[in-house]
Each structure stands twice: as C-alpha cells, then as structure tokens.
Motif scaffolding. Structure first.
Motif, short mmCIF file in Angstrom:
data_model
loop_
_atom_site.label_atom_id
_atom_site.label_comp_id
_atom_site.label_asym_id
_atom_site.label_seq_id
_atom_site.Cartn_x
_atom_site.Cartn_y
_atom_site.Cartn_z
N PRO A 35 1.14 -0.90 0.00
CA PRO A 35 0.11 -0.08 0.18
C PRO A 35 1.06 0.94 -0.11
N SER A 36 0.30 2.69 -0.92
CA SER A 36 0.74 3.35 -0.59
C SER A 36 1.01 4.22 0.82
N ARG A 37 1.74 4.76 1.66
CA ARG A 37 1.82 5.45 2.67
C ARG A 37 1.16 6.39 2.53
N LYS A 38 0.33 7.03 3.98
CA LYS A 38 -0.61 7.02 3.78
C LYS A 38 0.29 8.97 4.88
N LYS A 39 -0.53 10.43 4.90
CA LYS A 39 0.47 11.29 5.82
C LYS A 39 -1.07 10.35 6.91
N CYS A 53 11.13 5.19 0.16
CA CYS A 53 11.67 4.51 -1.03
C CYS A 53 10.87 4.60 -2.09
N GLU A 54 9.28 5.11 -2.12
CA GLU A 54 8.72 4.96 -3.24
C GLU A 54 8.93 5.85 -4.76
N ARG A 55 10.29 6.92 -3.96
CA ARG A 55 10.24 7.83 -4.97
C ARG A 55 12.36 7.87 -4.95
N ARG A 56 12.49 7.36 -4.01
CA ARG A 56 14.10 8.02 -4.10
C ARG A 56 14.92 6.21 -2.97
N GLN A 57 16.23 6.18 -3.55
CA GLN A 57 16.17 5.27 -2.77
C GLN A 57 16.93 4.88 -1.75
N GLY A 68 4.50 -2.51 5.85
CA GLY A 68 2.84 -2.84 6.05
C GLY A 68 1.95 -1.66 5.82
N LYS A 69 1.22 -0.48 6.36
CA LYS A 69 0.87 0.80 6.05
C LYS A 69 2.14 1.67 6.34
N CYS A 70 3.43 1.56 6.77
CA CYS A 70 3.96 2.61 5.95
C CYS A 70 4.62 2.11 4.23
N GLY A 71 3.61 1.39 4.02
CA GLY A 71 4.51 1.91 2.94
C GLY A 71 5.64 0.96 2.15
N MET A 72 6.34 0.87 0.70
CA MET A 72 8.12 0.57 1.23
C MET A 72 8.86 1.63 1.82
N SER A 73 9.73 0.75 2.32
CA SER A 73 10.75 2.07 3.26
C SER A 73 11.66 1.43 3.95
#
Length: 354
Positions: A35-39, A53-57, A68-73
């Motif tokens: 899931p994408s991270r929600k603010k 790390c959804e948009r950066r390495q 989990g709910k934090c998304g890609m980390s």
C-alpha cells in the motif's frame, strides 16, 4: 481445531511468509502489492515509519521493502524486534527461529483469559521501527460462553471496545456532522447475542430557515440544508437589521441565532427642539420625522421652578420612541405666541436649579 494443531498451521504459514519476505527484499521499489503511505496514518496506530523509498533509493546499508501501512520503506537487514516478550496472563512464541523484520510472534492467552475482542490468540509482526505491531492485553473472563462476538458496526459511527462479556453495554457515537437514530447502546445478553441492531448515523441537516417579519430570505429553494450551509436575510426598505445578516446550519440541526428587522420610530414631539446626531434641531428638520432603530434623541425638560431646562435621552427600539416622563409638549399658543419661552429655548439649568 485444537490449539496445538492451529499453532502448527500458523507456524507453517509464517515460515512461508518469512521466506516470502526475503524475496521481497530483492524486489525493486515498484512492488504493486504494497500500500502507498498515507500521511499521518501510521502515526495514529503507533507505527513509526522509516524513510520512504517509493520515489528514491535507500542507502547501501538498507533494503527497500514493504513495511505494512508505511508502504515501501528503507529497512536495515540487521533489524531485530525485542525478544523475549512478556505479557501478563499470556504466552508468547516466535513463529520462526528469528525475530527480524517481517517475522511473526504469536500471543496466546492463558486459560480463563481473553483478548479484548474475545479471541484467545493474536499474531504480531516485527515492524520496520523495531517494534511488534500488536501487544494485546489478556483479560479475565468467566468462560467462553460469557462473551459475545464483536457488536455490529455502523457506518459513519463508532462503538466502544471490548471485552464483550455478558451484561456488558456498548455505547455508539456518530462522527461529527452526523446524528444517531436508534438506541445509543447495545447489551451483550445471556444468549451471547446483542440486544438490538446497531443504530444508524445520518448526516445532520437543517430545515428551511424561519421567516422573519419584514425580511426576505435570499436564494432559499430547498426544504433541507446540509451542515454548515449559510443563508442570508435582507430587511425590507425602512427597516434596520439587528444582528448578523446570515445564519448557519449547526451540528445539532438548528440554525444559528436569527436577526431581527427593526422598524423606524416616529418623533411624537412637534413643538420643541431636540438634539439629534449632535445637533439641536426642530422635528421637521429630521427626514420624514423618523429615526432609525437604535438611534437616540435628547429632549429638553423644564425644571421644577420652570426657569430653565435639562436634558433627557430616549432611544428608538423597533418602532417605539418612548418620551421621557419629564417632557411636556408646548401648547399651540406657547409655540406660536411665545416661541422663546418654549422649553428647548430657555436657558440650561445648573445642577442646583433642577
């Protein structure tokens, strides 16, 4: 299913999940199942998110994985959650031999104890912040038959948490902007069923704003208006608005305080000057012989010895300008034959003269 067999099944499933998590580490950041991270969402559930790390390495010491709910980390491969974990009235077990990121721990309540939702067991996951996702509390219950299932949910509303023991009453509350229809509480009965269906939460609306004498409602075409709607009033000619020209639909389904349209006041005195807007004038010098609501007129009264005058103020209120008790209107003859003896034209009294 017996507790031991259920635990064994859970262990096998967890091993597969753990193995799968190792493959996840090798995937790139375009993984679609995460899931994408929600603010602020993770903060509200006590999960401290690591760098996204959804948009950066990530740095060389960290891997881009789903948290989990934090998304890609960005998570360190060396991360470990605390072990052993001690929970009152419960036993804890690792579902595998390690307690690293993505590994699972089971929490099983001892006999006679249950988690608040009525379950005997809970599964907790090692998060990217180095904490277990769930540390449930096991509370004492008399027996399994003394617990109801979780109460029915209601859209746009909430209910209290468990334990849902026999005799327990659960209160329902609607979200802001909604009102509750039905009983606001359900009771867990001896047959393990709830006493009624869940109440419903409906959006707050206000009926058509009330009509106000001598006023017009601007652009009112509906029978109901949603919360927060603003409606404007416009007073008719020669009437003064007393209060705000707008009303707002409030959260209790009523409108805010309505204004009034106040009438002008006719000036009854005709043969004596008065003070209006700081000037001493005759009644005919005031436009149309009316003053607006809220305006003041100062009249002249004759002293006890009738040799001087003193001032008495009166204020216009919604069409009524009360004359001071001390004021006497000059007669026709006094006004025309002896104009300089009219009360407003004689000298002003000193304090001792009144």
């Amino acid at each position: 299913m017996p507790g031991f067999a259920f635990l064994l099944l859970l262990l096998l499933l967890s091993c597969q999940i753990s193995e799968g998590s190792k493959h996840v580490e090798a995937r790139n950041i375009t993984e679609t199942n995460c899931p994408s991270r929600k603010k602020n969402f993770a903060v509200r559930i006590g999960h401290v998110c690591q760098r996204s790390c959804e948009r950066r390495q990530c740095s060389k010491t960290r891997k881009c994985v789903c948290d989990g709910k934090c998304g890609m980390s960005c998570i360190s491969p060396a991360l470990r959650c605390p072990w052993p974990v001690s929970i009152d009235n419960a036993e804890t077990h690792l579902a595998q031999e390690s307690q690293g990121f993505g590994d699972f721990m089971t929490v099983t309540c001892q006999s006679g104890y249950r988690i608040q939702d009525g379950q005997e067991m809970s599964v907790s996951r090692c998060q990217g912040d180095g904490k277990w996702s769930v540390l449930p509390r096991c509370e004492e219950v008399l027996s399994f038959a003394n617990v109801c299932r979780p109460p029915p949910e209601t859209e746009n509303g909430y209910h209290e948490n468990g334990p849902y023991t026999i005799g327990k009453e659960v209160l329902y509350t609607c979200k802001p902007g909604y009102w509750l229809q039905g009983s606001n509480s359900l009771r867990c009965q001896e047959n393990e069923e709830w006493s009624d269906n869940a109440p419903t939460c409906h959006p707050v609306t206000c009926s058509r704003p009330p009509n106000i004498p001598q006023a017009t409602l601007v652009a009112v075409h509906q029978s109901e208006y949603p919360l927060g709607t603003v409606i404007y009033y416009l007073c008719q000619k020669d009437f003064l608005l007393d209060g705000s020209n707008r009303v707002i639909c409030l959260k209790n389904g009523t409108w805010s305080h309505q204004p009034y349209c106040r009438a002008r006041c006719p000036i009854v005195a005709q043969r004596s000057r008065m003070i209006y807007n700081g000037q001493k004038v005759w009644p005919y010098e005031i436009t149309n012989g009316f003053v607006h609501h809220g305006e003041s007129i100062t009249f002249f009264c004759r002293s006890r010895n009738e040799t001087c005058n003193f001032q008495a103020e009166s204020r216009c209120f919604d069409g009524v300008l009360k004359m001071p008790d001390c004021y006497d209107e000059p007669t026709y003859l006094q006004y025309h034959l002896f104009p300089k003896r009219v009360v407003s034209e004689i000298r002003a009294c000193r304090t001792s003269d009144q």
